[in-house]
Design a protein around this motif. Structure first.
Motif, PDB file in Angstrom:
ATOM      1  N   UNK A 291       5.621  24.046  -6.360  1.00 58.44           N
ATOM      2  CA  UNK A 291       4.234  24.392  -6.654  1.00 58.44           C
ATOM      3  C   UNK A 291       3.246  23.825  -5.646  1.00 58.44           C
ATOM      4  N   UNK A 292       3.647  22.818  -4.922  1.00 52.09           N
ATOM      5  CA  UNK A 292       2.758  22.276  -3.900  1.00 52.09           C
ATOM      6  C   UNK A 292       3.494  22.282  -2.570  1.00 52.09           C
ATOM      7  N   UNK A 293       2.805  22.605  -1.531  1.00 51.57           N
ATOM      8  CA  UNK A 293       3.462  22.577  -0.230  1.00 51.57           C
ATOM      9  C   UNK A 293       3.354  21.178   0.368  1.00 51.57           C
ATOM     10  N   UNK A 294       4.279  20.340  -0.043  1.00 58.66           N
ATOM     11  CA  UNK A 294       4.252  18.965   0.425  1.00 58.66           C
ATOM     12  C   UNK A 294       4.984  18.825   1.749  1.00 58.66           C
TER      13      UNK A 294
ATOM     14  N   UNK B  22       0.830  -1.207   0.000  1.00 56.30           N
ATOM     15  CA  UNK B  22       0.000   0.000   0.000  1.00 56.30           C
ATOM     16  C   UNK B  22       0.863   1.256   0.000  1.00 56.30           C
ATOM     17  N   UNK B  23       0.414   2.219  -0.723  1.00 61.69           N
ATOM     18  CA  UNK B  23       1.169   3.464  -0.819  1.00 61.69           C
ATOM     19  C   UNK B  23       0.885   4.348   0.384  1.00 61.69           C
ATOM     20  N   UNK B  24       1.917   5.005   0.863  1.00 62.85           N
ATOM     21  CA  UNK B  24       1.729   5.893   2.005  1.00 62.85           C
ATOM     22  C   UNK B  24       0.915   7.112   1.595  1.00 62.85           C
ATOM     23  N   UNK B  25       0.370   7.754   2.574  1.00 64.14           N
ATOM     24  CA  UNK B  25      -0.422   8.954   2.357  1.00 64.14           C
ATOM     25  C   UNK B  25       0.322   9.969   1.489  1.00 64.14           C
ATOM     26  N   UNK B  26       1.580  10.182   1.829  1.00 57.62           N
ATOM     27  CA  UNK B  26       2.320  11.215   1.116  1.00 57.62           C
ATOM     28  C   UNK B  26       2.550  10.848  -0.349  1.00 57.62           C
ATOM     29  N   UNK B  27       2.778   9.572  -0.569  1.00 59.78           N
ATOM     30  CA  UNK B  27       3.004   9.166  -1.963  1.00 59.78           C
ATOM     31  C   UNK B  27       1.759   9.388  -2.805  1.00 59.78           C
ATOM     32  N   UNK B  28       0.633   9.124  -2.211  1.00 56.54           N
ATOM     33  CA  UNK B  28      -0.619   9.402  -2.919  1.00 56.54           C
ATOM     34  C   UNK B  28      -0.708  10.901  -3.214  1.00 56.54           C
TER      35      UNK B  28
ATOM     36  N   UNK C 139      -9.440   7.211  -6.216  1.00 55.57           N
ATOM     37  CA  UNK C 139      -9.188   7.485  -4.815  1.00 55.57           C
ATOM     38  C   UNK C 139      -8.906   8.944  -4.486  1.00 55.57           C
ATOM     39  N   UNK C 140      -8.330   9.637  -5.440  1.00 56.11           N
ATOM     40  CA  UNK C 140      -7.788  10.943  -5.081  1.00 56.11           C
ATOM     41  C   UNK C 140      -8.654  12.113  -5.510  1.00 56.11           C
ATOM     42  N   UNK C 141      -9.452  11.898  -6.538  1.00 51.90           N
ATOM     43  CA  UNK C 141     -10.193  13.034  -7.070  1.00 51.90           C
ATOM     44  C   UNK C 141     -11.669  12.901  -6.776  1.00 51.90           C
ATOM     45  N   UNK C 142     -12.281  13.958  -6.447  1.00 52.51           N
ATOM     46  CA  UNK C 142     -13.724  13.961  -6.324  1.00 52.51           C
ATOM     47  C   UNK C 142     -14.318  14.420  -7.644  1.00 52.51           C
ATOM     48  N   UNK C 143     -15.593  14.662  -7.642  1.00 55.45           N
ATOM     49  CA  UNK C 143     -16.250  15.253  -8.799  1.00 55.45           C
ATOM     50  C   UNK C 143     -16.441  16.720  -8.476  1.00 55.45           C
ATOM     51  N   UNK C 144     -15.921  17.548  -9.338  1.00 51.61           N
ATOM     52  CA  UNK C 144     -16.021  18.972  -9.048  1.00 51.61           C
ATOM     53  C   UNK C 144     -17.410  19.471  -9.426  1.00 51.61           C
TER      54      UNK C 144
END
Lengths: 338, 338
Positions: free
Chosen positions: B32-35, B1-7, B77-82
């Motif tokens: 560009x992203x505050x990871x 399973x991928x970690x939260x951050x990797x997702x 898993x990562x995207x909702x419906x806008x």
DNA sequence: GCTGGCACTCGTGCGCGCTGAGTGCCAAGC
DNA sequence: GCTTGGCACTCAGCGCGCACGAGTGCCAGC
């Protein structure tokens, strides 16, 4: 006036350019066509043709390519219409013969034309304006709701809902249906308004409102549907254009989506003979680097709609014109039979 | 399973790539992203994501781009419906509200969807299979020629010519019309065959042949027209694809011309929820570098047909899904009203 | 008026080196 | 054990220069 040989040179340039898609030079020309003169002479002729605006060079020291004016001359004076071969004609007929209804006829025609010419095909549905009424049907869907169905001699069916101002009985409806059909069946669309003008007077006062509503919906249908539909196909052929194409293909696809543009385009073409519009002769800007070959077709001798193809100005005009003419002829036959 | 951050990294990669159309590198990502981690850490995560097959490099020492599998995970898993904004929803409703008939509804829907998503829109005509019969009309055009008109609750009209084996009187015709409608009006298509089975028996021997012919034509129409029609639009949006495009666009245009392919495509999608088919998940080879977002729509709660868009795998999934869902919902409303 | 010769133009293709974004790996730090 | 900064390496893209060759215009001679 251009000498015979110069015209011959122009013809050779057009033919070679259409074949190779590359600017054609004097040497190559003399090698591929037996013009009976040397490259130097051809160069002089080319210079003259360029002065007259029939050909142009993409850049100094490259071969020449025909201009729109050059293609125009080629189409008008130098090229005939290449007739279809017998097997081609048979194939056309076979392909169109299986059609079951109007949609199918138009659909098959589009595909056929796109395939034959390897270009984008456009086929207009037979127009209502010049058609005649075969039958008008009225159906009561609810006490104050009538469905109007119009059937034309080209097999087209249009329907409209009519919300009546007052409930309308089955007998009145049957009466109206009978009177309406006896007046307009077999008549031309253009004549219908006059023919039904005094129809409300034949009805009881309470029904007159509804009769008028139905009639005006009918007339609306006639007018609205003069705004005609069309079908296109073979857009994948656009990819055969140049290699420059994002710029070329984009506006063409946009134009093809705008039915209004296409209808106007076909509308401008001559009603009777074949029309060829080359490059900038097309009013719509997006089609400035394309040519449109179109012709009327129809059941009986008379044209009721048009069909044609859209392709690069650099196209095989004789072949394309031959295909367009042949397809129009056979579609006319099919429509006349049904 | 991928970690939260990797997702999270995967999500960032997909978003950036969709925005810029360029492979995205570790440094750019952190900027560009505050990871909250350094580029080096991101690089490790990227290496892991690549091992798992979610992202890939076009060539060594370039940034990463998502693979089909990566998009899949993103969508699942990562995207909702806008959701559409309120003004957008109003615009959709306004645009669809003016439609006058079914053709118009479908036409407007296609244009709307193409415009909203800036992609190619595909809308299937409401299917006959799940519809009910509103009315069947029979018109006598000649002594032995009857026109059959079928009107559905979705406003669709189909007509067929019937050549009768024997002349058929007006009274018999009216009789058949009445009996037919009393049996099938309001019924589902699937039930019609049973309902009319014994109808010929109610007629005189001389008319039975004709009645049977008419009925079998009716049943044919039901079956044939299950083979459905569709409308596409927005093909000009294909030009926004890559810069590589002759190769990309060609097969897509070809696929779009093959209604069979498209119908199959829509047919494979789930009946109820939204379906997203990404890249190679599409069975048809020409669409291997495109994604298809589709959803069922219908009058009442029930789906009677599907609509969707075709675009590059690199598309804005949340936005596209939102637009598709919203349009489907409003079209359903419009159909229910009419 | 046609032809061969000649100087000139210029787009195309090729090789070259530079640049910079991006990577993988490693040793040190929290 | 994960995270981090550092470092060497890779490689697509870009610009440059150069040679090639197709094509041209012009001119003198037939």
């Amino acid at each position: 006036m251009l000498s015979e040989r110069r015209l011959e040179v122009l013809r050779a340039i057009v033919q070679d350019y259409v074949g190779t898609e590359e600017p054609v030079g004097s040497k190559a020309l003399t090698e591929r066509h037996s013009l009976g003169v040397s490259p130097a002479t051809v160069r002089n002729d080319m210079a003259a043709l360029e002065d007259e605006g029939y050909i142009a060079q993409p850049h100094t020291s490259a071969g020449r390519i025909p201009t729109d004016k050059g293609y125009r001359l080629f189409v008008d004076k130098l090229a005939g219409v290449k007739p279809m071969t017998a097997p081609e004609r048979r194939a056309i007929q076979n392909f169109l013969d299986g059609a079951v209804d109007l949609d199918d006829v138009v659909g098959r025609t589009v595909r056929l034309l796109a395939q034959l010419t390897r270009q984008v095909a456009v086929v207009q549905y037979p127009s209502l304006t010049r058609s005649t009424v075969r039958h008008v049907e009225l159906l009561s869907l609810a006490p104050a709701r009538v469905m109007l169905v119009l059937i034309t001699d080209t097999g087209r069916v249009e329907q409209r809902m009519v919300d009546c101002p007052a409930p309308f009985g089955e007998t009145s409806l049957a009466d109206l249906r009978a009177r309406l059909n006896s007046r307009v069946a077999g008549r031309r669309f253009a004549d219908v308004p006059q023919l039904v003008q005094d129809l409300p007077e034949a009805f009881e006062a309470e029904d007159r409102g509804t009769v008028s509503t139905v009639l005006s919906t009918l007339l609306e249908t006639l007018v609205e549907e003069t705004e005609e539909r069309l079908m296109i196909g073979g857009t994948a052929n656009l990819t055969r254009f140049g290699h420059d194409f994002p710029l070329t293909i984009r506006p063409v696809l946009e134009a093809l989506e705008e039915q209004v543009v296409l209808l106007k385009l076909l509308g401008e073409a001559s009603d009777s003979g074949m029309t060829v519009r080359i490059g900038h002769e097309n009013a719509y800007e997006g089609l400035n680097s394309t040519s449109v070959v179109s012709v009327g077709y129809g059941s009986g001798g008379e044209a009721v709609a048009k069909l044609g193809v859209v392709g690069p100005t650099r196209m095989d005009y004789p072949g394309t014109m031959g295909a367009v003419r042949a397809v129009a002829r056979y579609v006319g036959q099919i429509l006349a039979e049904s």
